[in-house]
Structure formats: structure tokens, C-alpha cells
Design an enzyme around this catalytic site. Structure first.
Site, PDB file in Angstrom:
ATOM      1  N   GLU A 218       2.488  -7.652   9.115  1.00  0.00           N
ATOM      2  CA  GLU A 218       2.601  -6.209   9.296  1.00  0.00           C
ATOM      3  C   GLU A 218       3.348  -5.533   8.151  1.00  0.00           C
ATOM      4  O   GLU A 218       3.147  -4.368   7.865  1.00  0.00           O
ATOM      5  CB  GLU A 218       3.307  -5.916  10.632  1.00  0.00           C
TER       6      GLU A 218
ATOM      7  N   ARG B  63      -4.096  -8.582 -20.670  1.00  0.00           N
ATOM      8  CA  ARG B  63      -5.076  -8.227 -21.689  1.00  0.00           C
ATOM      9  C   ARG B  63      -4.493  -7.266 -22.736  1.00  0.00           C
ATOM     10  O   ARG B  63      -5.063  -7.096 -23.804  1.00  0.00           O
ATOM     11  CB  ARG B  63      -6.339  -7.638 -21.056  1.00  0.00           C
TER      12      ARG B  63
ATOM     13  N   ASP C 154     -10.069   1.564 -24.323  1.00  0.00           N
ATOM     14  CA  ASP C 154     -10.506   1.459 -22.940  1.00  0.00           C
ATOM     15  C   ASP C 154     -10.368   2.792 -22.219  1.00  0.00           C
ATOM     16  O   ASP C 154      -9.549   3.640 -22.587  1.00  0.00           O
ATOM     17  CB  ASP C 154      -9.654   0.431 -22.175  1.00  0.00           C
TER      18      ASP C 154
ATOM     19  N   PRO D  51       0.804  -1.223   0.000  1.00  0.00           N
ATOM     20  CA  PRO D  51       0.000   0.000   0.000  1.00  0.00           C
ATOM     21  C   PRO D  51       0.840   1.278   0.000  1.00  0.00           C
ATOM     22  O   PRO D  51       0.324   2.353  -0.277  1.00  0.00           O
ATOM     23  CB  PRO D  51      -0.834  -0.115   1.292  1.00  0.00           C
TER      24      PRO D  51
END
Length: 244
Positions: free
Chosen positions: A116, A154, A169, A89
Site C-alpha cells: 500500500e 545514457r 533528443d 506515484p
């Protein structure tokens, strides 16, 4: 392309590779993959991959040894120099441009963490990229890795049935994609825009471009700050703003 995924839970990922576009891409020999349980590389008798953090604190931290050894093993199996991607993150926010960048590589290695966090030496001395799929925390990196893999595969040549699908897209052009309609032309009194039934491809393209600009302005204005508009697009956008 070859993809290695280092994970403690390979069963989370296996079914994804046997479904939809990823399955078809493998059948076309567009990419191969290998799931590596880095617990198999531990050197302690209990097969532990985590330990308490120095200095104290909540949670456990992934130790460097099994991750380093697992990555070195998959690198030895290939002649190419891989991009080694840490799912975290704290990483770079993932977007379509990053997907397009990774799609030209021959070998990708994903490291999926748990607990963690990672021993910092993994981040500092092993990886080439650190990626986050959003400003939130997941239980592990597997879901994030699957998102990235799907978005990259893709884009490989001939993976999608229609070669124009990927370039059109949302985000590939820098803007959100225009609306789509299909049969019936009149569904419960809800009608398809007349221009799409006209057969006039120039007018259809103009309509799609205008609707793409309109949708982007309404939903993601910040994308327009990084997109170079043609003179015609600037005129369309001004009209959209005037009528908003």
C-alpha cells in the site's frame, strides 16, 4: 557513477542491466550497480518487511527498519554522499531536466516499494528525492526505477556512440525532436523531403528547427510556455500558427 537499487524483486531488474546501452555502458566502466534485497535486512524471524497500518485501512505498509538499515549499509560502502530516490506515484513528475540533474551525481540509491505504501518516516527522514514517472500506479517501484536509470545512464559521457545524440533528443532542448529519415530516399512513392538531400547544412538546420517547433506546437503546446525562443524561432512559430 554507482547505482544501488533496493528491491524485493532483484530478478525483475537484472536482465535490464545486461542489455542494450546499459550493458555497453558497464563494459566501458561508465557506471556500476548493485541490487539490494532489503528483505535481507529484516530483524524479525519471518523476514517480514511490511505490516498493518496504524489506524486501520486496506493493504500493508513497508516498515522503516529494513529500508533504513539497507540504505545505511550501501552508504557505508561508498565515500560519496548519495542521492536517495524514493519511487512513488506521489513524487515529483519525472522529466528530462531531472535526468540531466541526476546524471552529474556519483552515487544514486533507488528505493522500490510495494504494497500500500511506505512508512512515512522513510519519506520524511531518509530520502533526498521522490520521483513519479507518471500519474498512474504500478505494482512496485522497479519499473519506474529502470526507466529513470536508463534515462540517466545514457547521458553519461561517452555512453552513446554519437556525442550529439543526447543533446538533440526530445525534451533536452525543451522542444520535441524533429522528424528523421533514412534510406531509401523513395520508399513506395513516399519521399524524403528534398532539403535533407540537398547537402546544404544551413537549410537542413533551419528545416529541423522549424519541424521541431511545428511538432511541439501540434503535440505539446505547453512546452512552448517554458522555452525561450530566438527571434528567428518566433518568426517560424508565427508562420506555423498562421498555417495551422
Amino acid at each position: 557513477m554507482h547505482i544501488d537499487i533496493l528491491t524485493l524483486f532483484p530478478e525483475m531488474i537484472e536482465s535490464v542491466f545486461h542489455s542494450s546501452i546499459l550493458k555497453k555502458a558497464q563494459e566501458k566502466d561508465k557506471f556500476s550497480y548493485n541490487l539490494v534485497n532489503f528483505r535481507d535486512y529484516t530483524e524479525n524471524k519471518h523476514n517480514k518487511v511490511d505490516d498493518y497500518p496504524y489506524g486501520g485501512g486496506a493493504g500493508m505498509v513497508l516498515t522503516p527498519q529494513p529500508v533504513f538499515d539497507a540504505v545505511e549499509s550501501v552508504k557505508r560502502d561508498k565515500a560519496t554522499k548519495p542521492r536517495i530516490i524514493l519511487m512513488c506515484p506521489q513524487g515529483e513528475k519525472y522529466n528530462q531536466q531531472k535526468a540531466e540533474e541526476l546524471a552529474v551525481e556519483d552515487h544514486l540509491v533507488f528505493i522500490c516499494g510495494h504494497y500500500e505504501g511506505y512508512d512515512e518516516r522513510i519519506r520524511e527522514h531518509l530520502i533526498t528525492d521522490e520521483i513519479s514517472i507518471g500519474d498512474y500506479v504500478l505494482t512496485g517501484g522497479e519499473l519506474g526505477a529502470m526507466v529513470v536509470v536508463d534515462s540517466v545512464v545514457r547521458l553519461l559521457p561517452d555512453v552513446l556512440g554519437n556525442e550529439e545524440s543526447a543533446p538533440q533528443d526530445s525534451f533536452s532542448t525543451g522542444l520535441l525532436e524533429h522528424p528523421h529519415y533514412t534510406r531509401p530516399a523513395d520508399f513506395r512513392g513516399l519521399k524524403v523531403p528534398d532539403v535533407l538531400l540537398s547537402g546544404d547544412h544551413a537549410k537542413i538546420n533551419d528545416w529541423r528547427k522549424r519541424e521541431s517547433l511545428k511538432r511541439t506546437y501540434e503535440r505539446r503546446k505547453e512546452l512552448l510556455d517554458h522555452h525561450t525562443l530566438s527571434e528567428a524561432e518566433q518568426k517560424m512559430l508565427k508562420e506555423i500558427k498562421d498555417n495551422f
